[in-house]
Design a protein around this motif. Sequence first.
Motif, PDB file in Angstrom:
ATOM      1  N   GLN B 108      19.427   9.431 -14.738  1.00 29.35           N
ATOM      2  CA  GLN B 108      19.672   9.052 -13.417  1.00 29.35           C
ATOM      3  C   GLN B 108      18.135   9.504 -12.404  1.00 29.35           C
ATOM      4  O   GLN B 108      17.950   8.940 -11.805  1.00 29.35           O
ATOM      5  CB  GLN B 108      20.752   9.834 -12.744  1.00 29.35           C
ATOM      6  N   HIS B 109      17.897  10.660 -12.849  1.00 26.75           N
ATOM      7  CA  HIS B 109      16.877  11.286 -11.969  1.00 26.75           C
ATOM      8  C   HIS B 109      15.843  12.271 -12.640  1.00 26.75           C
ATOM      9  O   HIS B 109      16.148  12.449 -13.679  1.00 26.75           O
ATOM     10  CB  HIS B 109      17.530  11.856 -10.793  1.00 26.75           C
ATOM     11  N   ILE B 110      14.815  12.617 -12.199  1.00 26.69           N
ATOM     12  CA  ILE B 110      13.966  13.715 -12.336  1.00 26.69           C
ATOM     13  C   ILE B 110      13.588  14.660 -11.174  1.00 26.69           C
ATOM     14  O   ILE B 110      13.700  14.062 -10.216  1.00 26.69           O
ATOM     15  CB  ILE B 110      12.718  13.170 -12.744  1.00 26.69           C
ATOM     16  N   LYS B 111      13.798  15.742 -11.702  1.00 30.83           N
ATOM     17  CA  LYS B 111      13.835  16.972 -10.747  1.00 30.83           C
ATOM     18  C   LYS B 111      12.580  17.928 -11.339  1.00 30.83           C
ATOM     19  O   LYS B 111      12.968  18.798 -12.375  1.00 30.83           O
ATOM     20  CB  LYS B 111      14.739  17.766 -10.262  1.00 30.83           C
ATOM     21  N   PRO B 112      11.293  18.025 -10.647  1.00 31.64           N
ATOM     22  CA  PRO B 112      10.498  19.158 -11.234  1.00 31.64           C
ATOM     23  C   PRO B 112      11.156  20.457 -11.040  1.00 31.64           C
ATOM     24  O   PRO B 112      11.656  20.697 -10.095  1.00 31.64           O
ATOM     25  CB  PRO B 112       9.154  18.934 -10.442  1.00 31.64           C
ATOM     26  N   ASN B 136       5.377   5.054 -14.655  1.00 30.72           N
ATOM     27  CA  ASN B 136       4.790   4.551 -15.988  1.00 30.72           C
ATOM     28  C   ASN B 136       5.960   4.530 -17.133  1.00 30.72           C
ATOM     29  O   ASN B 136       5.772   3.937 -18.089  1.00 30.72           O
ATOM     30  CB  ASN B 136       3.736   5.682 -16.589  1.00 30.72           C
ATOM     31  N   THR B 137       6.929   5.281 -16.480  1.00 23.63           N
ATOM     32  CA  THR B 137       8.051   5.114 -17.932  1.00 23.63           C
ATOM     33  C   THR B 137       9.295   4.486 -17.447  1.00 23.63           C
ATOM     34  O   THR B 137       9.838   3.721 -17.950  1.00 23.63           O
ATOM     35  CB  THR B 137       8.399   6.752 -18.002  1.00 23.63           C
ATOM     36  N   ASN B 138       9.825   4.980 -16.231  1.00 20.17           N
ATOM     37  CA  ASN B 138      10.973   4.450 -15.601  1.00 20.17           C
ATOM     38  C   ASN B 138      11.206   4.301 -14.259  1.00 20.17           C
ATOM     39  O   ASN B 138      11.625   5.550 -13.795  1.00 20.17           O
ATOM     40  CB  ASN B 138      12.065   5.077 -16.696  1.00 20.17           C
ATOM     41  N   SER B 139      10.699   3.303 -13.628  1.00 18.58           N
ATOM     42  CA  SER B 139      10.581   3.375 -12.124  1.00 18.58           C
ATOM     43  C   SER B 139      11.776   3.531 -11.455  1.00 18.58           C
ATOM     44  O   SER B 139      12.082   3.555 -10.159  1.00 18.58           O
ATOM     45  CB  SER B 139       9.542   2.399 -11.435  1.00 18.58           C
ATOM     46  N   ASP B 140      12.984   3.204 -12.149  1.00 17.11           N
ATOM     47  CA  ASP B 140      14.357   3.584 -11.516  1.00 17.11           C
ATOM     48  C   ASP B 140      14.795   4.742 -11.281  1.00 17.11           C
ATOM     49  O   ASP B 140      15.853   5.100 -10.548  1.00 17.11           O
ATOM     50  CB  ASP B 140      15.428   2.784 -12.479  1.00 17.11           C
ATOM     51  N   LEU B 141      14.104   5.878 -11.982  1.00 18.61           N
ATOM     52  CA  LEU B 141      14.534   7.179 -11.961  1.00 18.61           C
ATOM     53  C   LEU B 141      14.401   7.728 -10.260  1.00 18.61           C
ATOM     54  O   LEU B 141      13.421   7.426  -9.707  1.00 18.61           O
ATOM     55  CB  LEU B 141      13.757   8.180 -12.736  1.00 18.61           C
ATOM     56  N   ILE B 142      15.460   8.415 -10.050  1.00 21.74           N
ATOM     57  CA  ILE B 142      15.396   8.880  -8.509  1.00 21.74           C
ATOM     58  C   ILE B 142      14.534  10.342  -8.715  1.00 21.74           C
ATOM     59  O   ILE B 142      15.249  11.024  -9.286  1.00 21.74           O
ATOM     60  CB  ILE B 142      16.828   9.118  -8.219  1.00 21.74           C
ATOM     61  N   MET B 143      13.994  10.393  -7.720  1.00 17.38           N
ATOM     62  CA  MET B 143      12.829  11.722  -7.705  1.00 17.38           C
ATOM     63  C   MET B 143      13.500  12.663  -6.849  1.00 17.38           C
ATOM     64  O   MET B 143      13.675  12.254  -5.458  1.00 17.38           O
ATOM     65  CB  MET B 143      11.345  11.242  -7.290  1.00 17.38           C
ATOM     66  N   PHE B 144      13.855  13.856  -7.245  1.00 14.29           N
ATOM     67  CA  PHE B 144      14.536  15.039  -6.102  1.00 14.29           C
ATOM     68  C   PHE B 144      13.464  15.483  -5.832  1.00 14.29           C
ATOM     69  O   PHE B 144      12.350  16.006  -6.536  1.00 14.29           O
ATOM     70  CB  PHE B 144      15.228  15.840  -7.093  1.00 14.29           C
ATOM     71  N   ALA B 145      13.319  15.863  -4.324  1.00 11.19           N
ATOM     72  CA  ALA B 145      12.061  16.561  -3.583  1.00 11.19           C
ATOM     73  C   ALA B 145      12.772  17.149  -2.222  1.00 11.19           C
ATOM     74  O   ALA B 145      13.852  16.659  -2.037  1.00 11.19           O
ATOM     75  CB  ALA B 145      11.095  15.450  -3.282  1.00 11.19           C
ATOM     76  N   LEU B 160       9.149   4.775  -4.733  1.00 11.68           N
ATOM     77  CA  LEU B 160      10.454   5.544  -5.647  1.00 11.68           C
ATOM     78  C   LEU B 160      11.306   5.576  -4.763  1.00 11.68           C
ATOM     79  O   LEU B 160      11.415   5.490  -3.638  1.00 11.68           O
ATOM     80  CB  LEU B 160       9.840   6.974  -6.167  1.00 11.68           C
ATOM     81  N   LYS B 161      12.579   5.706  -5.512  1.00 15.89           N
ATOM     82  CA  LYS B 161      13.636   6.383  -4.692  1.00 15.89           C
ATOM     83  C   LYS B 161      13.543   7.759  -4.898  1.00 15.89           C
ATOM     84  O   LYS B 161      13.571   8.440  -5.623  1.00 15.89           O
ATOM     85  CB  LYS B 161      14.840   6.023  -5.801  1.00 15.89           C
TER      86      LYS B 161
END
Lengths: 257, 257, 257, 257
Positions: B108-112, B136-145, B160-161
Amino acid sequence: MNPKIDVNCDLGESYGHFRIGHDSEIMPYITSANIACGFHGGDPATMLHTVRLAKKSKVAVGAHPGFPDLMGFGRRDMGLSKEELRSTVIYQLGALEALAETENMNLQHIKPHGALYNIAAKKDEYAEALIEAVLNTNSDLIMFAMPDSRLAELGTEAGLKVAFEVFADRAYNSDGSLVPRSREGAIISDTGIVASRAVRIVKERKVTAIDGQTVSFNRIHTICVHGDTSNAVELAKSIRKALQTANIQVLCVNSFF
Amino acid sequence: MNPKIDVNCDLGESYGHFRIGHDSEIMPYITSANIACGFHGGDPATMLHTVRLAKKSKVAVGAHPGFPDLMGFGRRDMGLSKEELRSTVIYQLGALEALAETENMNLQHIKPHGALYNIAAKKDEYAEALIEAVLNTNSDLIMFAMPDSRLAELGTEAGLKVAFEVFADRAYNSDGSLVPRSREGAIISDTGIVASRAVRIVKERKVTAIDGQTVSFNRIHTICVHGDTSNAVELAKSIRKALQTANIQVLCVNSFF
Amino acid sequence: MNPKIDVNCDLGESYGHFRIGHDSEIMPYITSANIACGFHGGDPATMLHTVRLAKKSKVAVGAHPGFPDLMGFGRRDMGLSKEELRSTVIYQLGALEALAETENMNLQHIKPHGALYNIAAKKDEYAEALIEAVLNTNSDLIMFAMPDSRLAELGTEAGLKVAFEVFADRAYNSDGSLVPRSREGAIISDTGIVASRAVRIVKERKVTAIDGQTVSFNRIHTICVHGDTSNAVELAKSIRKALQTANIQVLCVNSFF
Amino acid sequence: MNPKIDVNCDLGESYGHFRIGHDSEIMPYITSANIACGFHGGDPATMLHTVRLAKKSKVAVGAHPGFPDLMGFGRRDMGLSKEELRSTVIYQLGALEALAETENMNLQHIKPHGALYNIAAKKDEYAEALIEAVLNTNSDLIMFAMPDSRLAELGTEAGLKVAFEVFADRAYNSDGSLVPRSREGAIISDTGIVASRAVRIVKERKVTAIDGQTVSFNRIHTICVHGDTSNAVELAKSIRKALQTANIQVLCVNSFF
């Protein structure tokens, strides 16, 4: 019809500043690149770089997962549980696949590395972990395995595409197993000998074992060229040339399935 | 309409025999799990296990990539090049994605993680590497920031979302940055205080900084609960309960986009 | 009296199957070997092998500790606490010392590696951690440091033997700092140029900076030869020959204290 | 004369942020601490911290070297060459020794960890590598080994001080080997049972095997308490108390040689 064969090589095994192999020089002579996935060798930037090299040379890419043993280069036996091994292989497959996809490349195959390759040839649990990893992720992946190995047998039973692999630059025992690297004469480095072994392997499906006996193979799909020997480029070039001279087609292994 | 919020937690950070966190106990109280990907923590078997736990609790899964620094748990600054960082993040994303897919779960998402999260808040090069990895991989991923971070700004610009994340159990400076862990008072462990901070954050989009001033947020999507403190389970439970009592809907972040 | 100088080289940086450098070929041309200690490079078997090589060539051995960053070869900045760094250096010192003692060799010196060397030149906390590591283990060890660096200044103040090191094959800025590796022209590979720079460095204590200005050194004890460039052996040979032709004595650095 | 025994525990196995064990709570109940050396667990700062804890509690310190397998916590079989193993053990010994010396502590003993301990009990090559590592560095170190193990036999032959170790909290097979951890009943966690086993082990040199038979030991020097089980502190406390109640002296193992 002319005989045909795939030529594969282990590549992308450098780790950061630690360079191994002659990747860019070998690419022109092979059709399938087995790319290390960060455990026995390879790091993310190297993996991506190797995918790009392969793409440029129109070489198919596959995963080359290994044991989590960088210091031992994945060549030391390790006692993983089946579940540890399965998840370890899926992890490596997924990591390479994501990097390959950024270059619009799909994975063609998987070839286990080093001690994992050798153990999976004999130990059902390891072969099954590898097979399940493929079934769980991308069942189209072609599994590279030694002929008569448990990995080949169980992979075929499970419905996987299995490519039988032979080594032109490694000595064989008369039972079809490889002479261990630690034994003298295990690595054959004379380009002429390796090239003619390669041709005979494809044409006759035969190779002379270290004790002089003849080892026969029912079927062969791919020949491995080692990329980390000092004369690896020369070897690869000689093999490719000898195969062509002998009217053997050199093609990506996916065209055989 | 009732206000709504996602509750996320860093999970799957154990490494082999080294256990961290209270993953199974915390799952019931959160909606998004940030799963470590093997670099600052996490190993393949742990990652798979954590995906299964999340699935059972109907918790969405996301990638929690970090610096290649297991000894420092990804909390130490590291000077990677943009290309090293980009490929490192893609590698970790792909590895987790493959493991998640074996359980029919999508990311669903990515959080560094850790220092990467903090540096990407300020340094364009790192933010860009993360954003490119997603594109580059899955532009649907939601970026946590963090709100007002460079990662949030550049991520939004790139299409990005972006989910704005706030911390109920960490002290804030009056400029909206987090008080570093090394400073006293950085971690708030009183469950009552954390719970009421969480409610105020969602209802008023405000939090009191360590110097007594008020920090305001324009928009908030998700609250982070830390999973590795001694009373992490209590904290998560209190927050969840307080949010519900305050008639705040707790939902997976993907329902907000 | 003829001028004299020590010639040092970073060696033993291979890691398992990953070979770096030309250790055995370079040994005859140097007097001090900086042996990697397993963190940025080097593994126990390689370290022992390198000690043996040095012993055979009557080359003094020293520790070459680095950041715990094998993938980045210790060349990336890392934010360790002073206590983390101090114990990390003591660990590496002790490991090498034990291996050296099995060959009846004592450690002569310590030279921090890569980013640690560069940061310790400017950051008191890192310089102090290195100095304390020496004082806590073997205060006779000679600390290699750049002239005018904080490591040199604080080491001298603390009563350590400090050897001032100069690089013949690296470009200098006019302030006496090294041009970073990432900048063009940072590495000088022409053997003639490097050899004459080396001679001038020893005889005149001067080197021409990248902007044409002259950098002067008050005192110089050792010249570093890099061992991992493609023509490293040629370089080392040329430097050694040029120094001898110029009547400069090439001696182990411990004879200067 | 009252019987006497040493009580040892594996400590310092935490790795960075990854905490394992209850080191400070267990220290008061033991006399010998086996400190992990950075390969299967332990990092430099943790090692130093553990040495300090031991010093404060007047507990003797020893090295607890393991396979280079952090992910597997040194509990997985690994196929190292004898030379690899020997240098790996010397490396770990030296690293801990240097850290211990900064606290004016000397190493008392060495106890191989996990799979290395188990394999060295049966495989001469591994036992020899361990013995040579001790002879090459500090031949006064006491080697901990299972009674009747090859490590004990070859160590004694080589002139080493060998301390015979028994486990009160692990089940035994009737041949005197340990029931593998993977088997049910391998770990005994009832404090009463463990305490009375400990007393009987010291007084009668006997323990009841998992099949009900009696295992006898000719001589016993030290009892191992595991530090990473959930009730480890309770166990250590119970054992210590039971030994004292039974008028058994609990002393550092070096007082027995």
